[in-house]
Design a protein around this motif. Structure first.
Motif, PDB file in Angstrom:
ATOM      1  N   ALA A  16      19.701   0.345  -5.436  1.00 31.09           N
ATOM      2  CA  ALA A  16      19.856   1.784  -5.651  1.00 31.09           C
ATOM      3  C   ALA A  16      18.632   2.566  -5.199  1.00 31.09           C
ATOM      4  N   ARG A  17      17.460   1.924  -5.217  1.00 30.07           N
ATOM      5  CA  ARG A  17      16.259   2.656  -4.833  1.00 30.07           C
ATOM      6  C   ARG A  17      15.520   1.988  -3.670  1.00 30.07           C
ATOM      7  N   LEU A  18      16.201   1.081  -2.978  1.00 27.14           N
ATOM      8  CA  LEU A  18      15.533   0.342  -1.896  1.00 27.14           C
ATOM      9  C   LEU A  18      15.061   1.275  -0.789  1.00 27.14           C
ATOM     10  N   ASP A  19      15.912   2.203  -0.370  1.00 30.66           N
ATOM     11  CA  ASP A  19      15.519   3.103   0.717  1.00 30.66           C
ATOM     12  C   ASP A  19      14.262   3.882   0.353  1.00 30.66           C
ATOM     13  N   ALA A  20      14.197   4.354  -0.905  1.00 25.80           N
ATOM     14  CA  ALA A  20      13.016   5.114  -1.335  1.00 25.80           C
ATOM     15  C   ALA A  20      11.788   4.219  -1.386  1.00 25.80           C
ATOM     16  N   ASP A  21      11.966   2.964  -1.833  1.00 29.39           N
ATOM     17  CA  ASP A  21      10.829   2.045  -1.917  1.00 29.39           C
ATOM     18  C   ASP A  21      10.247   1.721  -0.544  1.00 29.39           C
ATOM     19  N   LEU A  22      11.105   1.663   0.475  1.00 29.69           N
ATOM     20  CA  LEU A  22      10.648   1.271   1.815  1.00 29.69           C
ATOM     21  C   LEU A  22      10.257   2.460   2.686  1.00 29.69           C
ATOM     22  N   GLU A  23      10.589   3.673   2.261  1.00 26.00           N
ATOM     23  CA  GLU A  23      10.401   4.833   3.127  1.00 26.00           C
ATOM     24  C   GLU A  23       8.940   4.998   3.570  1.00 26.00           C
ATOM     25  N   GLY A  24       8.011   4.803   2.651  1.00 28.75           N
ATOM     26  CA  GLY A  24       6.602   4.959   3.014  1.00 28.75           C
ATOM     27  C   GLY A  24       6.172   3.959   4.067  1.00 28.75           C
ATOM     28  N   MET A  25       6.689   2.730   3.980  1.00 30.33           N
ATOM     29  CA  MET A  25       6.335   1.707   4.969  1.00 30.33           C
ATOM     30  C   MET A  25       6.883   2.078   6.351  1.00 30.33           C
ATOM     31  N   TRP A  26       8.141   2.554   6.389  1.00 30.55           N
ATOM     32  CA  TRP A  26       8.703   2.926   7.703  1.00 30.55           C
ATOM     33  C   TRP A  26       7.940   4.105   8.298  1.00 30.55           C
ATOM     34  N   GLN A  27       7.573   5.087   7.448  1.00 33.91           N
ATOM     35  CA  GLN A  27       6.793   6.211   7.970  1.00 33.91           C
ATOM     36  C   GLN A  27       5.467   5.741   8.552  1.00 33.91           C
ATOM     37  N   TYR A  28       4.841   4.788   7.867  1.00 32.67           N
ATOM     38  CA  TYR A  28       3.566   4.237   8.356  1.00 32.67           C
ATOM     39  C   TYR A  28       3.771   3.571   9.717  1.00 32.67           C
ATOM     40  N   LEU A  29       4.798   2.712   9.816  1.00 24.84           N
ATOM     41  CA  LEU A  29       5.032   1.985  11.067  1.00 24.84           C
ATOM     42  C   LEU A  29       5.415   2.938  12.194  1.00 24.84           C
TER      43      LEU A  29
ATOM     44  N   ALA B 216       0.809  -1.222   0.000  1.00 22.89           N
ATOM     45  CA  ALA B 216       0.000   0.000   0.000  1.00 22.89           C
ATOM     46  C   ALA B 216       0.838   1.266   0.000  1.00 22.89           C
ATOM     47  N   THR B 217       2.136   1.141   0.282  1.00 18.68           N
ATOM     48  CA  THR B 217       2.936   2.357   0.435  1.00 18.68           C
ATOM     49  C   THR B 217       3.991   2.553  -0.661  1.00 18.68           C
ATOM     50  N   ILE B 218       4.304   1.503  -1.430  1.00 22.51           N
ATOM     51  CA  ILE B 218       5.268   1.656  -2.520  1.00 22.51           C
ATOM     52  C   ILE B 218       4.557   2.260  -3.732  1.00 22.51           C
ATOM     53  N   ASP B 219       5.285   3.047  -4.529  1.00 22.41           N
ATOM     54  CA  ASP B 219       4.596   3.742  -5.629  1.00 22.41           C
ATOM     55  C   ASP B 219       4.370   2.841  -6.849  1.00 22.41           C
ATOM     56  N   ASP B 220       5.107   1.733  -6.966  1.00 26.66           N
ATOM     57  CA  ASP B 220       4.935   0.830  -8.096  1.00 26.66           C
ATOM     58  C   ASP B 220       5.009  -0.611  -7.583  1.00 26.66           C
ATOM     59  N   THR B 221       3.857  -1.247  -7.429  1.00 25.82           N
ATOM     60  CA  THR B 221       3.837  -2.600  -6.845  1.00 25.82           C
ATOM     61  C   THR B 221       4.496  -3.640  -7.755  1.00 25.82           C
ATOM     62  N   ASP B 222       4.636  -3.367  -9.031  1.00 27.08           N
ATOM     63  CA  ASP B 222       5.305  -4.318  -9.931  1.00 27.08           C
ATOM     64  C   ASP B 222       6.754  -4.567  -9.502  1.00 27.08           C
ATOM     65  N   ARG B 223       7.355  -3.578  -8.862  1.00 22.41           N
ATOM     66  CA  ARG B 223       8.752  -3.770  -8.430  1.00 22.41           C
ATOM     67  C   ARG B 223       8.874  -4.850  -7.364  1.00 22.41           C
ATOM     68  N   LEU B 224       7.771  -5.106  -6.638  1.00 22.41           N
ATOM     69  CA  LEU B 224       7.811  -6.134  -5.588  1.00 22.41           C
ATOM     70  C   LEU B 224       7.998  -7.528  -6.168  1.00 22.41           C
ATOM     71  N   LEU B 225       7.684  -7.714  -7.425  1.00 23.19           N
ATOM     72  CA  LEU B 225       7.796  -9.033  -8.047  1.00 23.19           C
ATOM     73  C   LEU B 225       9.181  -9.267  -8.637  1.00 23.19           C
ATOM     74  N   GLN B 226      10.064  -8.293  -8.472  1.00 26.20           N
ATOM     75  CA  GLN B 226      11.442  -8.397  -8.938  1.00 26.20           C
ATOM     76  C   GLN B 226      12.383  -8.336  -7.732  1.00 26.20           C
ATOM     77  N   PRO B 227      13.617  -8.822  -7.877  1.00 27.75           N
ATOM     78  CA  PRO B 227      14.573  -8.650  -6.772  1.00 27.75           C
ATOM     79  C   PRO B 227      14.721  -7.181  -6.414  1.00 27.75           C
ATOM     80  N   VAL B 228      15.046  -6.898  -5.164  1.00 24.12           N
ATOM     81  CA  VAL B 228      15.161  -5.505  -4.738  1.00 24.12           C
ATOM     82  C   VAL B 228      16.223  -4.798  -5.569  1.00 24.12           C
ATOM     83  N   ASP B 229      15.951  -3.551  -5.877  1.00 22.59           N
ATOM     84  CA  ASP B 229      16.908  -2.687  -6.559  1.00 22.59           C
ATOM     85  C   ASP B 229      17.612  -1.895  -5.462  1.00 22.59           C
TER      86      ASP B 229
END
Length: 407
Positions: free
Chosen positions: A229-242, A214-227
């Motif tokens: 270079a952009r992992l921190d940005a992908d997870l930032e919304g989840m950490w803010q939520y928690l 619910a917090t990542i901007d592109d859920t298709d990236r979840l079906l690929q290995p983590v990138d």
């Protein structure tokens, strides 16, 4: 040390010099009578999570059945974490014990399967040649062939279906929160009335992935290995939520239940109003067993919840592969699947194709009373796919770093 770290630390010798024993020397599932003959008299050490009484009881029943039908003795090696069994196989490999291993069968999926497959720690392929595999719904339930986006390739046999649901007591909460944002609003307005199991417990970790959806901007990236270079940005919304959720959770998010059963006890004791589960029938089963009041009901998020298939796999050096295959084949039988789906036994979803079994067998499934708190297939909706295993590894590590100390 986490399993992924152990594997990463393997000396190059072990990674590059290993080769599995030739399949010609192993039991061949294509010659099933020979497999059954070889299995008779074997003792199969099944390493499986042992944290839920009703599941342990079901496994004990499986043991009674395979003993009576095939002369196979089943020993349930109860684990708190599947990684314990994987680490055991890894240690044997490091010691050069390529035959006669202590683990014959593992209840596995996701991160652990991906790690074992990557390091050639699995026997096979074998599962798609099992007699009962022809009954599996591989088209309608595609996760029976893809485990957390990783192709199964015949290296594990499916035996159950799971999907994230939430349950609540209608006496205390007339309208449940059906989105990730609504859950946060509910928690803020009702401090202390929600919690989730502590990662890396699989249920707690899956809740985190549900939030991530619910917090990542592109859920298709979840079906690929983590990138990276952009992992921190992908997870930032989840950490803010928690960071917003934890202070208004049970015990201010400073203490977490150690697993699903502990969380269910908090619901039974009236300490929380919403709980998360990976079994759509858990609430009905708990009601039938007088663990929860009959006013409890189940819901899913409006945009869907994560679902997957769970499997059994045979390590490359298992001592009793024939016996393990016989157990795995029985687990996929209509009889074993029907009993497992009964909410009064376990309530775990079947992997079978109802059009592939007999009319009488299908009638057995149709006659099952799923319970007053169990959602039907249409209400559950199409499950969200599990993210690639690399997401689980990174999320769990970072969660422990941020919140785990002193829990």
């Amino acid at each position: 040390m986490r399993l992924s770290h152990l594997l990463a630390a393997l000396p190059l010798f072990f990674v590059t010099s290993f080769s599995a024993p030739a399949l010609a020397d192993e039991p061949q599932p294509s010659d099933w009578p020979a497999v059954e003959a070889a299995a008779e008299g074997q003792t199969v050490y099944w390493n499986a999570w042992g944290g839920e009484g009703r599941i342990n009881d079901y496994i004990a029943w499986v043991g009674e059945q395979v003993k009576a039908r095939y002369g196979v003795t089943l020993e349930h090696v109860k684990l708190s974490d599947t990684a314990e069994a994987v680490s055991r196989v890894l240690a044997e490999k490091q010691a050069g014990r390529d035959t006669g291993g202590a683990v014959d069968l593992i209840w596995i999926n996701g991160e652990n399967f991906a790690a074992m497959k990557r390091q050639d720690l699995l026997f096979g392929p074998w599962s798609e040649e099992m007699p009962n595999y022809t009954l599996v719904d591989t088209e309608g339930k595609p996760t029976t062939r893809t485990d957390f986006t990783v192709p199964v390739d015949g290296l594990e046999a499916p035996w159950g279906m799971a999907q994230i649901v939430f349950y609540y007591d209608t006496e205390r909460l007339p309208e449940p929160p059906t989105t990730v944002d609504a859950l946060l609003t509910f928690a803020a307005q009702n401090p202390g009335r929600f919690t989730y199991p502590q990662p890396p417990d699989f249920l707690g970790s899956t809740f985190l992935k549900q939030v991530l959806y619910a917090t990542i901007d592109d859920t298709d990236r979840l079906l690929q290995p983590v990138d990276e270079a952009r992992l921190d940005a992908d997870l930032e919304g989840m950490w803010q939520y928690l960071n917003k959720l934890h202070p208004v959770m049970w015990r201010e998010g400073k203490v977490f239940p150690q697993g699903g059963p502990a969380q269910r006890q908090l619901m039974a004791d009236g300490e929380i109003d919403v709980a998360v589960s990976f079994s759509p029938s858990e609430a009905s089963t708990a009601i039938a067993n007088f663990e929860l009041p009959d006013t409890v009901r189940t819901f899913v998020f409006d945009r869907g919840t994560i679902g997957n298939t769970h499997f059994v796999a045979i390590p490359y050096n298992a001592a009793h592969k024939a016996g393990a295959m016989v157990v795995a084949n029985f687990l996929m039988s209509p009889e074993a699947q029907l009993r497992k789906q009964d909410p009064e036994v376990w309530g775990d979803g079947t992997v079978l194709n109802m059009d592939a079994i007999s009319v009488e067998q299908r009638a057995g499934f149709d006659a099952l009373e799923l319970g007053i708190a169990t959602l039907g297939p249409a209400e559950l909706g199409t499950p969200l796919l599990e993210p690639h295993p690399s997401w689980m590894e990174r999320i769990e590590d970072e969660w422990v770093r941020r919140y785990g100390t002193g829990q």
